[in-house]
Design a protein around this motif. Structure first.
Motif: not given
Length: 131
Positions: A20-38
């Motif tokens: 959105d205008d204030y935030f961005f969420a994406f998958l961690d490319i070195a995840p601890l678990v599948k679906g790890h989002v930053l």
């Protein structure tokens, strides 16, 4: 400029989950678990508790539907939230689909997932967010 600011600017590719205008969420490319989002604010601030009160409260509201989508799609008991912040000097939240406490252990080895699997996870989560 941090690596996260470069991701927001599109200078570095990412597996975007939401924005959105204030935030961005994406998958961690070195995840601890599948679906790890930053989840990151678009404003470059080093520590999460240095965010002004408006950003600090809004980041959780932004993260909530993503966490619900993770719980719905990643076959987990719950979505954990972690704020560590040692890796990149840009405030960020980790959303982790977990089934046991060790799923939040940042000292263990990270997963190495194929691009096709990352894209599949991304699509699964973004589809869940659409309804």
């Amino acid at each position: 400029m941090t690596i996260f600011s470069k991701i927001i600017a599109g200078e570095i590719p990412s597996y975007k989950i939401a924005e959105d205008d204030y935030f961005f969420a994406f998958l961690d490319i070195a995840p601890l678990v599948k679906g790890h989002v930053l989840v990151i604010p678009k404003v470059e601030v080093d520590k999460v508790f240095d965010l002004d009160d408006t950003y600090l409260s809004r980041i959780l509201i932004f993260a909530k539907p993503i966490a619900k989508a993770l719980e719905k799609t990643m076959h987990c008991k719950r979505c954990a939230l972690s704020v560590v912040g040692l890796e990149v000097p840009h405030a960020h939240l980790h959303l982790l689909p977990i089934n046991e406490m060790d799923d939040t252990n940042f000292t263990r080895g990270k997963l190495q997932l194929a691009e096709s699997e990352m894209q599949e996870i991304q699509k699964t989560i973004t589809d869940a967010l659409k309804g």
